[in-house]
Design an enzyme around this catalytic site. Structure first.
Site, PDB file in Angstrom:
ATOM      1  N   CYS A 181      -2.858   8.580   3.420  1.00  0.00           N
ATOM      2  CA  CYS A 181      -2.446   8.041   2.122  1.00  0.00           C
ATOM      3  C   CYS A 181      -3.491   8.308   1.053  1.00  0.00           C
ATOM      4  O   CYS A 181      -3.177   8.390  -0.124  1.00  0.00           O
ATOM      5  CB  CYS A 181      -2.207   6.550   2.255  1.00  0.00           C
ATOM      6  SG  CYS A 181      -3.581   5.701   3.044  1.00  0.00           S
ATOM      7  N   GLU A 195       0.895  -1.154   0.000  1.00  0.00           N
ATOM      8  CA  GLU A 195       0.000   0.000   0.000  1.00  0.00           C
ATOM      9  C   GLU A 195       0.925   1.194   0.000  1.00  0.00           C
ATOM     10  O   GLU A 195       1.500   1.542   1.034  1.00  0.00           O
ATOM     11  CB  GLU A 195      -0.841   0.014   1.286  1.00  0.00           C
ATOM     12  CG  GLU A 195      -1.781  -1.151   1.433  1.00  0.00           C
ATOM     13  CD  GLU A 195      -2.895  -1.111   0.417  1.00  0.00           C
ATOM     14  OE1 GLU A 195      -3.330  -0.008   0.054  1.00  0.00           O
ATOM     15  OE2 GLU A 195      -3.306  -2.174  -0.034  1.00  0.00           O
TER      16      GLU A 195
END
Ligand code: NAP
Length: 517
Positions: free
Chosen positions: A297, A258
């Site tokens: 993020c 990720e």
């Protein structure tokens, strides 16, 4: 204070003399919170303990019993969440930011417990789908058997979600029957350490199911084997290094990444400035810039607006940003705290200057900020930074300012917007804001392959949205290309991805034995 690690069910300190020890500073005051090092830690022993003690204990349980563990974990963390909130302030987080991280993690545990009970059998493994006849005869059938891997999950986590990230990964690992070794990012390792203390104090997990390595885990990468999984969250640059690690490649160690991404929102041409939907769009942008001081993020970095609405968008976002009080997260009325460290502030300054080279700052100055109840130099404070840039320049699509910053980019027409959106080369999430269904559906078809999640905001759902930036257990979290190409969450599918799927060809009576368990 040297941060301890939790290895082989014991809290252990690293060797005192480590030239590479890292001092972690309070993001608000600059005082030292702890010192982090993994010198002298027995990683081989820890990995062996996970495989030989934690794994067998989890694999012996059924999915429903593993769900019970998640429920107990959620209760344990909830009971002491105030401690985590208080500690989060030292990382610059407001109470709302801390809740996002801590309560978000608790919610994922509970959500996965409910899903497992509803969607998985009360058995230690899954026989997937109805058996399929493989030949003309009745007695040669095929199914997929999904079994736990006898390895471990090595979590390598980013600094920005020190509670949510380990819990969200732990939820899936526990259900998949895998023990976890958690390596938090150094700047907020003390928060994950406290979380692990809460969990170990509660004694809810079997021995060996959860270990913590504070400090570098680099020597441990050579110790990983064919049944292990590395679950990485962090920057695209670190992901690229780890992905190519010789031992991981040689043993086909599963690697889920990720990574960072330059997420976007696109305002449709049909949304008039001043309309409720336009205001919802502005709120999304400001929320994404300010929650956790933009250190998410999924945060929106690129704000695409039709040319004719560019100045209205800049004005509206600017006037909202001007209302955001920045300062000590513990002070009354503060809406945005600090970024995690002075080093991170420098990173963000570098990133925004690179973007502004093809445009200008519309709101905020990267070098100055007015703060409440704190010293703006000792603490890692930053102003909110809104930029306007040439949409065809490279930097706005390539540089991720991991802080309270976003760039408004004006597009000519839908084809231009589609092209610009894809120039992020793969992202976690994008929002499309508009009521014109033809426009939205056309853009979705072009944009979907580039994004892990699409958030389609219109006048009918704008009061119900969970927001652009919230990963949800039901939906995939992860994105293609630059975002790392990985997958987390996605409901039970995410759990099964961690397990081994084996095609089994067998007689009806053998399969019945498995299905009957
Ligand atoms: P980072 O510098 O890439 O570090 C991430 C983790 O990798 C840390 O635990 C770090 O440990 C470790 N690490 C770094 N180099 C390593 C190596 N050679 N071998 C083994 N481990 C290594 O990222 P960060 O600064 O913590 O986090 C911010 C970034 O994460 C942002 O770019 C953000 O977009 C991204 N992010 C992505 C997601 C997502 O879900 N996609 C979520 C959160 C954050 P040390 O701290 O000890 O160096």
């Amino acid at each position: 204070m040297l941060l301890e690690s939790h290895l082989q069910d014991t809290w252990v300190a690293p060797t005192a003399a480590d030239p590479a020890v890292v001092d972690v500073a309070d993001a608000v005051t600059g005082e030292t919170v702890c010192r982090v090092s993994s010198a002298g830690l027995d990683l081989a022993g820890a990995f062996g303990h996970a495989r030989q003690v934690g794994g067998p204990a989890l694999r012996a349980l059924t999915f429903h019993q593993r769900a019970d563990l998640l429920e107990a974990l959620a209760t344990a963390v909830r009971g002491r969440r105030e401690e985590l909130y208080a500690l989060s302030a030292r990382a610059g987080a407001t109470l709302d930011d801390a809740r996002y991280d801590v309560d978000g993690g608790i919610r994922v545990l509970r959500d996965y417990a409910v899903r497992a009970r509803a969607e998985l059998p009360d058995a230690p493994y899954l026989v997937e789908g109805p058996a399929e006849r493989l030949t003309r005869g009745e007695d040669f059938l095929g199914v997929h058997l999904v079994t736990p891997s006898p390895g471990l999950m090595l979590q390598v986590n980013a600094f920005n979600f020190p509670v949510w990230a380990p819990l969200e990964k732990l939820a899936q690992a526990v259900l998949a029957g895998m023990p976890s070794v958690v390596k938090p990012a150094t700047p907020t390792a003390y928060l994950t350490e406290h979380l692990v203390r809460i969990i170990t104090d509660a004694g809810v997990l079997p021995a060996g199911a959860l270990q913590l390595v504070a400090g570098s885990v680099r020597p441990g990468l050579d110790l990983l084997g064919e049944q292990d999984v590395v679950s990485f969250t962090g920057s695209a640059a670190t992901a690229a290094t780890l992905r190519a690690h010789a031992s991981l490649v040689a043993r086909s160690v599963r690697f889920n990444a990720e990574a960072d991404s330059v997420n976007a929102v696109v305002l449709a041409p049909d949304v008039p400035p001043g309309s409720p939907l336009f205001e919802a769009f502005v709120r999304e942008v400001v929320t994404e810039m300010t929650v956790k001081a933009g250190q998410k993020c999924t945060a929106i970095r690129r704000v695409f607006v039709p040319r004719e609405h560019e100045s209205a968008a800049l004005d509206a976002i600017t006037s909202r940003l001007a209302e955001v009080t920045i300062g000590n997260p513990a002070a009354e009325g503060v809406a945005m705290g600090a970024v995690v460290s002075l080093a991170q502030r420098e990173e963000v300054r570098r990133a925004v200057r690179a973007i502004a080279a093809s445009g200008r700052f519309v709101h905020g100055d990267p070098a100055k900020v007015r703060v409440v109840d704190a010293d703006p130099e000792r603490g890692a404070f930053m102003d909110t930074l809104l930029m306007s840039a040439d949409p065809d320049a490279a930097a706005p699509h390539e540089v991720e300012p991991f802080g309270p910053a976003a760039t408004v980019l004006a597009y000519r027409d839908t084809a231009h917007a589609t092209d610009l959106l894809a120039r992020g080369r793969g992202s976690l999430a994008a929002s499309l804001v508009g009521d014109d269904l033809a426009w939205t559906t056309a853009l979705v078809r072009e944009a979907a392959p580039w994004h892990g999640r699409l958030h389609l905001l219109d006048s009918t759902n704008m009061t119900q949205t969970t927001g652009h930036g919230s990963p949800l257990p039901a939906l995939r979290h992860g994105g293609p290309g630059r975002a790392g190409g990985g997958t987390e969450l996605a409901g039970i599918r995410g759990v099964l991805e961690l397990m081994q799927r084996t095609g089994v060809q067998a007689s009806r009576r053998t399969l019945a034995e498995f299905q009957g368990r």
